[in-house]
Design a protein around this motif. Sequence first.
Motif, PDB file in Angstrom:
ATOM      1  N   SER A   1       0.766  -1.248   0.000  1.00 37.33           N
ATOM      2  CA  SER A   1       0.000   0.000   0.000  1.00 37.33           C
ATOM      3  C   SER A   1       0.799   1.302   0.000  1.00 37.33           C
ATOM      4  O   SER A   1       0.402   2.262  -0.640  1.00 37.33           O
ATOM      5  CB  SER A   1      -1.011   0.005   1.148  1.00 37.33           C
ATOM      6  OG  SER A   1      -0.369  -0.194   2.374  1.00 37.33           O
ATOM      7  N   ALA A   2       1.941   1.372   0.710  1.00 38.86           N
ATOM      8  CA  ALA A   2       2.689   2.642   0.775  1.00 38.86           C
ATOM      9  C   ALA A   2       3.163   3.089  -0.606  1.00 38.86           C
ATOM     10  O   ALA A   2       2.997   4.251  -0.988  1.00 38.86           O
ATOM     11  CB  ALA A   2       3.869   2.517   1.731  1.00 38.86           C
ATOM     12  N   ILE A   3       3.740   2.175  -1.368  1.00 41.20           N
ATOM     13  CA  ILE A   3       4.208   2.506  -2.723  1.00 41.20           C
ATOM     14  C   ILE A   3       3.019   2.651  -3.675  1.00 41.20           C
ATOM     15  O   ILE A   3       2.986   3.536  -4.522  1.00 41.20           O
ATOM     16  CB  ILE A   3       5.197   1.425  -3.240  1.00 41.20           C
ATOM     17  CG1 ILE A   3       6.484   1.441  -2.409  1.00 41.20           C
ATOM     18  CG2 ILE A   3       5.503   1.610  -4.723  1.00 41.20           C
ATOM     19  CD1 ILE A   3       7.349   2.676  -2.571  1.00 41.20           C
TER      20      ILE A   3
ATOM     21  N   ASP B   1      -1.860  -5.107  -5.512  1.00 39.27           N
ATOM     22  CA  ASP B   1      -3.033  -4.592  -4.792  1.00 39.27           C
ATOM     23  C   ASP B   1      -3.388  -5.523  -3.630  1.00 39.27           C
ATOM     24  O   ASP B   1      -2.787  -6.589  -3.467  1.00 39.27           O
ATOM     25  CB  ASP B   1      -4.233  -4.402  -5.735  1.00 39.27           C
ATOM     26  CG  ASP B   1      -4.688  -5.694  -6.424  1.00 39.27           C
ATOM     27  OD1 ASP B   1      -4.349  -6.799  -5.932  1.00 39.27           O
ATOM     28  OD2 ASP B   1      -5.386  -5.602  -7.449  1.00 39.27           O
ATOM     29  N   GLY B   2      -4.354  -5.097  -2.820  1.00 33.15           N
ATOM     30  CA  GLY B   2      -4.736  -5.863  -1.630  1.00 33.15           C
ATOM     31  C   GLY B   2      -5.237  -7.253  -1.945  1.00 33.15           C
ATOM     32  O   GLY B   2      -4.995  -8.205  -1.193  1.00 33.15           O
ATOM     33  N   LYS B   3      -5.916  -7.390  -3.079  1.00 33.56           N
ATOM     34  CA  LYS B   3      -6.476  -8.696  -3.478  1.00 33.56           C
ATOM     35  C   LYS B   3      -5.350  -9.683  -3.784  1.00 33.56           C
ATOM     36  O   LYS B   3      -5.383 -10.835  -3.354  1.00 33.56           O
ATOM     37  CB  LYS B   3      -7.383  -8.511  -4.701  1.00 33.56           C
ATOM     38  CG  LYS B   3      -8.270  -9.700  -4.978  1.00 33.56           C
ATOM     39  CD  LYS B   3      -9.241  -9.410  -6.100  1.00 33.56           C
ATOM     40  CE  LYS B   3     -10.115 -10.629  -6.363  1.00 33.56           C
ATOM     41  NZ  LYS B   3     -11.044 -10.409  -7.492  1.00 33.56           N
TER      42      LYS B   3
ATOM     43  N   LYS C   1     -13.798 -18.647   1.675  1.00 33.70           N
ATOM     44  CA  LYS C   1     -15.177 -18.240   1.393  1.00 33.70           C
ATOM     45  C   LYS C   1     -15.201 -16.822   0.823  1.00 33.70           C
ATOM     46  O   LYS C   1     -15.874 -16.532  -0.162  1.00 33.70           O
ATOM     47  CB  LYS C   1     -16.017 -18.295   2.680  1.00 33.70           C
ATOM     48  CG  LYS C   1     -17.474 -17.899   2.467  1.00 33.70           C
ATOM     49  CD  LYS C   1     -18.224 -17.754   3.785  1.00 33.70           C
ATOM     50  CE  LYS C   1     -19.629 -17.211   3.524  1.00 33.70           C
ATOM     51  NZ  LYS C   1     -20.344 -16.883   4.762  1.00 33.70           N
ATOM     52  N   VAL C   2     -14.447 -15.925   1.470  1.00 35.27           N
ATOM     53  CA  VAL C   2     -14.427 -14.526   1.037  1.00 35.27           C
ATOM     54  C   VAL C   2     -13.155 -13.865   1.563  1.00 35.27           C
ATOM     55  O   VAL C   2     -12.611 -14.273   2.589  1.00 35.27           O
ATOM     56  CB  VAL C   2     -15.697 -13.788   1.538  1.00 35.27           C
ATOM     57  CG1 VAL C   2     -15.743 -13.709   3.055  1.00 35.27           C
ATOM     58  CG2 VAL C   2     -15.846 -12.411   0.920  1.00 35.27           C
ATOM     59  N   SER C   3     -12.675 -12.877   0.833  1.00 35.06           N
ATOM     60  CA  SER C   3     -11.454 -12.171   1.241  1.00 35.06           C
ATOM     61  C   SER C   3     -11.602 -10.695   0.913  1.00 35.06           C
ATOM     62  O   SER C   3     -12.173 -10.339  -0.116  1.00 35.06           O
ATOM     63  CB  SER C   3     -10.259 -12.768   0.477  1.00 35.06           C
ATOM     64  OG  SER C   3      -9.061 -12.181   0.923  1.00 35.06           O
ATOM     65  N   LYS C   4     -11.086  -9.840   1.791  1.00 44.21           N
ATOM     66  CA  LYS C   4     -11.175  -8.396   1.539  1.00 44.21           C
ATOM     67  C   LYS C   4     -10.020  -7.658   2.203  1.00 44.21           C
ATOM     68  O   LYS C   4      -9.585  -8.023   3.285  1.00 44.21           O
ATOM     69  CB  LYS C   4     -12.507  -7.844   2.050  1.00 44.21           C
ATOM     70  CG  LYS C   4     -12.786  -6.408   1.568  1.00 44.21           C
ATOM     71  CD  LYS C   4     -14.222  -6.009   1.805  1.00 44.21           C
ATOM     72  CE  LYS C   4     -14.489  -4.554   1.444  1.00 44.21           C
ATOM     73  NZ  LYS C   4     -14.373  -4.269   0.014  1.00 44.21           N
ATOM     74  N   SER C   5      -9.540  -6.629   1.507  1.00 42.50           N
ATOM     75  CA  SER C   5      -8.473  -5.780   2.033  1.00 42.50           C
ATOM     76  C   SER C   5      -9.069  -4.431   2.424  1.00 42.50           C
ATOM     77  O   SER C   5      -9.848  -3.845   1.664  1.00 42.50           O
ATOM     78  CB  SER C   5      -7.400  -5.588   0.954  1.00 42.50           C
ATOM     79  OG  SER C   5      -6.378  -4.732   1.420  1.00 42.50           O
ATOM     80  N   PHE C   6      -8.722  -3.962   3.616  1.00 43.21           N
ATOM     81  CA  PHE C   6      -9.208  -2.664   4.088  1.00 43.21           C
ATOM     82  C   PHE C   6      -8.033  -1.716   4.309  1.00 43.21           C
ATOM     83  O   PHE C   6      -6.959  -2.129   4.741  1.00 43.21           O
ATOM     84  CB  PHE C   6      -9.966  -2.818   5.418  1.00 43.21           C
ATOM     85  CG  PHE C   6     -11.314  -3.462   5.276  1.00 43.21           C
ATOM     86  CD1 PHE C   6     -12.450  -2.708   5.015  1.00 43.21           C
ATOM     87  CD2 PHE C   6     -11.452  -4.840   5.415  1.00 43.21           C
ATOM     88  CE1 PHE C   6     -13.694  -3.307   4.892  1.00 43.21           C
ATOM     89  CE2 PHE C   6     -12.697  -5.448   5.297  1.00 43.21           C
ATOM     90  CZ  PHE C   6     -13.822  -4.675   5.027  1.00 43.21           C
TER      91      PHE C   6
END
Length: 295
Positions: A88-90, A115-117, A159-164
Amino acid sequence: MKIRKFAAIDIGSNAIRLLIHNVIEEKGKKTQFRKSSLIRVPVRLGEDSFTVGEISEHNEERMLNAMKAFKLIMDVHGVEKYMACATSAIREANNGHEIVDRIYEDSGVKIEVIDGKKEAAIIASTDLKQLIQNDQSYLYIDVGGGSTEFTLFTDGKIKVSKSFKIGTVRILNNLVGEGIWKKIEIWIKENIQGLSKITIIGSGGNINKLHKMSGRKEGEPLSYIWLNSQYHFLESMSYEDRVSELGLNPDRADVIIPATRIYLSAAKWCGAKKIYVPKIGLSDGIIKTIYHSEQ
């Protein structure tokens, strides 16, 4: 027997890491991955990126020097393949891609900004599945400096994945409002509906350190009660005392508190009483990704 060497470079928001693994291949046996070397340098890129929107010249030079040093260390070790990932920083810095191009020109180290994914997918390719039993549900949480990845496992599968956009460096710089905490709470509660007991699996330098501080054996989980009491204990101490009395590294002594808060909040929202700490993360996932891309 064939012994190969792979390396992972993880360019995070709080630190930059180089992990080198021996990959041992033997006919008729499962491939073994053994850590050979781990180097961590405290370059806090997130403090630049999340507050002023770009990486400072000072930290750009430090990052470049780290990559030059890592390149030499990989050469000395005889590393066959490596992969360098920036998170995320870069990704969020206005000059992030410009820096990545300059580092490639000046050091020869090619960096992929993910990316977060993709970060969550790389982490999921680790030995995580060995911990996961088919008849139980797990919430895997990887807390970084700039983002936190949540992955829910049920029936042995994702089941599910998410980046915050919540992380230790962001919290320290007062860049996380109540709205983001609420979004995470809603996401967790919606996705665990109908599931029985949830267990948390935590990764990241802070939860690894907390596990070490607890004195528990490898594989033994932290309890919510212990983590909660440790949070209040750490919070009651000054930064200086956390460094001098507890022996925490200066760049760990501040971020450990917001990290603990993220784990505690998630545990509260999903009703988890235990947190397993397998001590794996993005770097380990990168090594596995390199290996499996060849198979």
